[in-house]
Design a protein around this motif. Structure first.
Motif, PDB file in Angstrom:
ATOM      1  N   ARG A 188     -17.913   4.435  -3.241  1.00 47.59           N
ATOM      2  CA  ARG A 188     -16.507   4.312  -3.602  1.00 47.59           C
ATOM      3  C   ARG A 188     -16.346   3.288  -4.735  1.00 47.59           C
ATOM      4  NH1 ARG A 188     -13.814   1.808  -0.032  1.00 47.59           N
ATOM      5  NH2 ARG A 188     -15.596   1.177   1.244  1.00 47.59           N
ATOM      6  N   HIS A 201       0.827  -1.213   0.000  1.00 47.68           N
ATOM      7  CA  HIS A 201       0.000   0.000   0.000  1.00 47.68           C
ATOM      8  C   HIS A 201       0.861   1.263   0.000  1.00 47.68           C
ATOM      9  CE1 HIS A 201      -3.238   2.790   0.804  1.00 47.68           C
ATOM     10  NE2 HIS A 201      -2.515   3.291   1.813  1.00 47.68           N
ATOM     11  N   GLU A 223       0.369   5.810  -0.786  1.00 51.01           N
ATOM     12  CA  GLU A 223      -0.515   6.935  -1.097  1.00 51.01           C
ATOM     13  C   GLU A 223      -0.198   7.459  -2.494  1.00 51.01           C
ATOM     14  OE1 GLU A 223      -2.989   7.837   0.781  1.00 51.01           O
ATOM     15  OE2 GLU A 223      -2.461   6.397   2.357  1.00 51.01           O
ATOM     16  N   HIS A 249      -9.326  -1.373  -6.922  1.00 47.27           N
ATOM     17  CA  HIS A 249      -8.880  -0.007  -6.674  1.00 47.27           C
ATOM     18  C   HIS A 249      -8.839   0.360  -5.190  1.00 47.27           C
ATOM     19  CE1 HIS A 249      -9.451   0.377 -10.948  1.00 47.27           C
ATOM     20  NE2 HIS A 249     -10.758   0.224 -10.853  1.00 47.27           N
ATOM     21  N   ARG A 250      -9.884  -0.040  -4.454  1.00 47.36           N
ATOM     22  CA  ARG A 250     -10.017   0.371  -3.059  1.00 47.36           C
ATOM     23  C   ARG A 250     -10.548  -0.800  -2.237  1.00 47.36           C
ATOM     24  NH1 ARG A 250     -11.312   4.333  -6.539  1.00 47.36           N
ATOM     25  NH2 ARG A 250     -10.304   6.370  -6.221  1.00 47.36           N
ATOM     26  N   GLU A 255      -5.699  10.635  -6.302  1.00 44.58           N
ATOM     27  CA  GLU A 255      -7.010  10.021  -6.088  1.00 44.58           C
ATOM     28  C   GLU A 255      -8.080  10.692  -6.940  1.00 44.58           C
ATOM     29  OE1 GLU A 255      -8.622   7.709  -4.142  1.00 44.58           O
ATOM     30  OE2 GLU A 255      -6.877   6.831  -3.178  1.00 44.58           O
ATOM     31  N   HIS A 256      -8.794   9.904  -7.740  1.00 43.49           N
ATOM     32  CA  HIS A 256     -10.041  10.353  -8.363  1.00 43.49           C
ATOM     33  C   HIS A 256     -10.808   9.119  -8.798  1.00 43.49           C
ATOM     34  CE1 HIS A 256      -8.276   9.498 -12.338  1.00 43.49           C
ATOM     35  NE2 HIS A 256      -9.520   9.562 -12.806  1.00 43.49           N
ATOM     36  N   GLN A 257     -12.094   9.271  -9.097  1.00 42.19           N
ATOM     37  CA  GLN A 257     -12.905   8.159  -9.567  1.00 42.19           C
ATOM     38  C   GLN A 257     -14.145   8.697 -10.271  1.00 42.19           C
ATOM     39  OE1 GLN A 257     -14.500   6.410  -5.650  1.00 42.19           O
ATOM     40  NE2 GLN A 257     -16.369   6.693  -6.882  1.00 42.19           N
TER      41      GLN A 257
END
Length: 295
Positions: free
Chosen positions: A279, A111, A113, A244-245, A116-118
């Protein structure tokens, strides 16, 4: 936890017979071959058991090579392609009767950082307002040439609570083509916890479900009901997923599916899986064999 879910978890709990070799059982499917979602999920379990638990799966790419025999065990051989500082790569071959039936490549990542977008979650009704499979399937039993199909479908999906937002292809084929888009909500038929509650398990359960309805949108585009009503012959050819998440398979997930193309006896399905709070968790693409039977 339902007995059906416990049986599915046992199915995914592969036997390790050597350092990189695992063996899995099969369960009866709706049609006389191993369900593609089962072999994909078991292959991902095999790959994941050779990887540091701190590196969750972020993608898989797979090919279905031969129909699987549901009466025989499946042997999964894992090739440890690479163990890097950030990424780990595994290749898995599933074998029955001395021949490969399935091939999977999977990648796992430590993992970190990043940007971030979706895409936003599309509109969908509350899953609790939609009919269950037990309520929906018997209503359409008259459409199936084989009277045993309904019972087999209910048995095959008993570990998963899967609910269609709109009517499935077999229910509306007589009305002609529809927009090539289908939505279902799904979650496991029971909560997961304790020792079995691991991130890899949730990913493998989503992989299992992802092969159930993805080609529905191809059928909708042509007013076809599918194999269950006998107007197409189909099978999964290849399958790809990107995780993705984090998500939980025992909480509601929206499977938003569409088909951009079909040609050459093949149909392409693409989909996104969203958590109930919006999400984007998974992207899925699959190409399948979609043939019209010769009269």
């Amino acid at each position: 936890m339902s007995e059906a879910l416990r049986s599915l978890l046992d199915l995914l709990d592969l036997e390790r017979i050597e350092e990189n070799i695992f063996r899995g059982a099969s369960r009866p499917a709706v049609i006389p071959r191993v369900f593609g979602g089962q072999v994909a999920a078991q292959a991902l379990v095999a790959a994941g058991r050779t990887v540091d638990p701190g590196r969750p799966a972020h993608s898989l790419h797979a090919y279905f090579l031969r129909p699987g025999d549901p009466g025989a065990p499946i042997v999964y051989t894992v090739d440890r392609i690479r163990d890097g500082r950030s990424f780990t790569t595994r290749r898995v071959v599933a074998v029955q009767h001395g021949k490969p039936i399935f091939h999977l490549s999977a990648s796992f990542q430590f993992h970190e950082e990043g940007l971030e977008h979706q895409e936003p979650m599309p509109a969908a009704p509350d899953p609790e307002t939609l009919p269950t499979a037990a309520e929906l399937l018997p209503k359409h039993a008259h459409l199936f040439s084989d009277p045993g199909v309904v019972d087999r479908m209910l048995e095959a999906r008993s570990a998963v609570d899967l609910r269609y937002v709109d009517e499935p292809p077999y229910a509306t084929a007589a009305q002609g083509p529809r927009e090539p888009r289908s939505q279902v909500w799904f979650r496991t038929n029971g909560k997961l916890g304790g020792e079995i509650d691991a991130p890899l398990l949730h990913v493998c359960l989503a992989t299992y479900v992802s092969d159930m309805t993805l080609l529905d949108s191809v059928l909708l585009a042509h007013g076809r009901g599918g194999w269950a009503v006998g107007d197409v012959v189909g099978a999964s050819l290849d399958h790809a997923m990107w995780f993705h998440r984090p998500f939980r398979a025992d909480e509601w997930l929206l499977y938003d599916q569409s088909s951009p193309s079909s040609s050459g006896g093949r149909g392409l399905g693409q989909a996104r899986i969203y958590t109930a709070d919006g999400r984007l968790a998974v992207t899925v693409i699959q190409e399948g064999l979609v043939r019209v039977p010769r009269v």
